[in-house]
Write a protein that holds these residues in place. Structure first.
Motif, PDB file in Angstrom:
ATOM      1  N   LEU A   1      39.314  26.570  20.384  1.00 23.17           N
ATOM      2  CA  LEU A   1      40.705  26.287  20.096  1.00 23.17           C
ATOM      3  C   LEU A   1      41.368  27.504  19.453  1.00 23.17           C
ATOM      4  O   LEU A   1      40.736  28.224  18.676  1.00 23.17           O
ATOM      5  N   THR A   2      42.632  27.699  19.761  1.00 24.93           N
ATOM      6  CA  THR A   2      43.405  28.726  19.086  1.00 24.93           C
ATOM      7  C   THR A   2      43.733  28.221  17.673  1.00 24.93           C
ATOM      8  O   THR A   2      43.537  27.042  17.375  1.00 24.93           O
TER       9      THR A   2
ATOM     10  N   LEU B   1      46.550  27.480  16.460  1.00 23.68           N
ATOM     11  CA  LEU B   1      47.479  26.360  16.592  1.00 23.68           C
ATOM     12  C   LEU B   1      46.749  25.105  17.065  1.00 23.68           C
ATOM     13  O   LEU B   1      47.016  23.997  16.588  1.00 23.68           O
ATOM     14  N   GLY B   2      45.815  25.268  18.004  1.00 18.35           N
ATOM     15  CA  GLY B   2      45.038  24.132  18.476  1.00 18.35           C
ATOM     16  C   GLY B   2      44.255  23.477  17.355  1.00 18.35           C
ATOM     17  O   GLY B   2      44.199  22.246  17.239  1.00 18.35           O
ATOM     18  N   LEU B   3      43.645  24.314  16.495  1.00 23.80           N
ATOM     19  CA  LEU B   3      42.898  23.778  15.355  1.00 23.80           C
ATOM     20  C   LEU B   3      43.815  23.020  14.400  1.00 23.80           C
ATOM     21  O   LEU B   3      43.446  21.959  13.876  1.00 23.80           O
ATOM     22  N   ALA B   4      45.005  23.565  14.175  1.00 18.70           N
ATOM     23  CA  ALA B   4      45.945  22.901  13.267  1.00 18.70           C
ATOM     24  C   ALA B   4      46.492  21.613  13.871  1.00 18.70           C
ATOM     25  O   ALA B   4      46.769  20.648  13.159  1.00 18.70           O
TER      26      ALA B   4
ATOM     27  N   ASP C   1      51.773  28.335  23.443  1.00 20.27           N
ATOM     28  CA  ASP C   1      50.473  28.747  22.917  1.00 20.27           C
ATOM     29  C   ASP C   1      49.403  28.305  23.903  1.00 20.27           C
ATOM     30  O   ASP C   1      49.548  27.280  24.577  1.00 20.27           O
ATOM     31  N   ASP C   2      48.299  29.053  23.983  1.00 24.79           N
ATOM     32  CA  ASP C   2      47.230  28.700  24.916  1.00 24.79           C
ATOM     33  C   ASP C   2      46.490  27.422  24.510  1.00 24.79           C
ATOM     34  O   ASP C   2      45.874  26.760  25.357  1.00 24.79           O
ATOM     35  N   LEU C   3      46.480  27.079  23.232  1.00 20.76           N
ATOM     36  CA  LEU C   3      45.797  25.907  22.670  1.00 20.76           C
ATOM     37  C   LEU C   3      44.280  26.024  22.752  1.00 20.76           C
ATOM     38  O   LEU C   3      43.574  25.811  21.766  1.00 20.76           O
ATOM     39  N   VAL C   4      43.746  26.308  23.956  1.00 18.76           N
ATOM     40  CA  VAL C   4      42.307  26.529  24.121  1.00 18.76           C
ATOM     41  C   VAL C   4      42.098  27.801  24.927  1.00 18.76           C
ATOM     42  O   VAL C   4      42.874  28.115  25.829  1.00 18.76           O
TER      43      VAL C   4
END
Length: 322
Positions: free
Chosen positions: A79-80, A82-85, A67-70
């Protein structure tokens, strides 16, 4: 024969575990910074890594999570999903890592420079923490205590926001935490000792309660009162004359008025010990409302244990409130 050979062979770890072991856990630090900072440069500055090193760390993290995450939208970093989670989970892990490396069986409150975050309601803060916090200047001068707001309907949020300790009604407690009962409370009423019609009362009748004018603190949750269905209906049907900003302002408003406040017997008796106020029995079926301390099971922290002991000592100073 083949079966025996198969049993003797070492078992391979699950794929997820093997994958995790290949990951450098030092990436936790840049991951935490990336998920909190406004830019990769700011994140690198926080963990003291160069721009190329942070870019390399981000690339490895993206590969690991797939995932890119950001992502960058113009000059902004977002944030993506997933990044937020991940952000609260990573912050929780970082707190646990810090607690593990700062753990010590030796604890001296006079020399500690530690910090404790306590999440609780305003009422419990007043009745349990006031004296404890005032005494820290002599009992633990280097200890820093921060009080965080607690949503009793969602206490997990406080832990996600960094709380080390929860003080809350027992019926709102979380199952998976260490739990220690602190005191038993119940719902009572508070009036001015010179109340024009109720000053000679010790127990309010339902008729008196329904006829009275009431004062409530803004944001008061009726669900937090330990009542049966009849009591809950009576509470909702109150004739509210004044809605004040907080629990702390209730005494000043009740004194000199015909208002009735409903809340913690423990807290109201504390107010009545210092001010011209009177605690009277509410016309509800009596139910005990235990107040408990909760903290994560992994926290075997003598500093936290010492602080909880100070709260318990504070409770013993007011046994008549039980």
């Amino acid at each position: 024969m083949d079966a025996k050979k198969s049993e003797a062979q070492p078992r391979m770890p699950p794929p997820d575990a093997a994958h995790l072991r290949k990951l450098n856990l030092n990436l936790l630090y840049p991951l935490d910074a990336i998920l909190r900072a406004r830019s990769l440069t700011e994140a690198g500055r926080e963990v003291r890594l160069s721009q190329p090193a942070m870019s390399h760390a981000l690339r490895r993290l993206r590969e690991h999570f797939a995932d890119d995450l950001v992502v960058h939208l113009g000059a902004e970093q977002q944030l993506t999903p997933l990044g937020l989670a991940l952000r609260p989970e990573v912050q929780r892990v970082m707190r646990e890592v810090e607690a593990a490396f700062n753990f010590s069986l030796a604890f001296d409150p006079m020399t500690t420079t530690g910090a404790i975050n306590v999440a609780t309601s305003e009422a419990i803060e007043q009745m349990l923490l006031g004296e404890v916090l005032r005494n820290l200047s002599t009992t633990a001068p280097g200890l820093t205590v921060s009080i965080l707001p607690l949503d009793i309907a969602r206490p997990q949020r406080a832990l996600d926001d960094g709380a080390d300790l929860l003080l809350l009604p027992g019926e709102c407690a979380l199952d998976r935490l260490e739990t220690l009962p602190i005191l038993n409370d119940q719902t009572s009423c508070m009036i001015w000792i010179g109340h024009p019609t109720l000053r000679d009362c010790h127990d309010l009748t339902e008729e008196q309660y329904r006829a009275a004018r009431h004062v409530v603190a803004r944001g008061e949750l009726t669900e937090s009162f330990p009542l049966d269905a009849d009591g809950a209906e009576m509470l909702r049907a109150r004739r509210i004359g004044i809605q004040t900003s907080s629990q702390a302002t209730l005494p000043a408003i009740v004194i000199g008025s015909d208002l009735v406040a409903t809340g913690s017997m423990w807290l109201f008796q504390y107010y009545a010990s210092m001010m011209p106020l009177k605690v009277v029995t509410a016309p509800f079926a009596r139910r005990q409302n235990p107040i408990v301390a909760q903290w994560p099971k992994h926290r075997r922290d003598p500093m936290l244990a010492w602080f909880i002991d100070q709260i318990r000592e504070r409770r013993r100073e007011y046994p008549r409130a039980l």
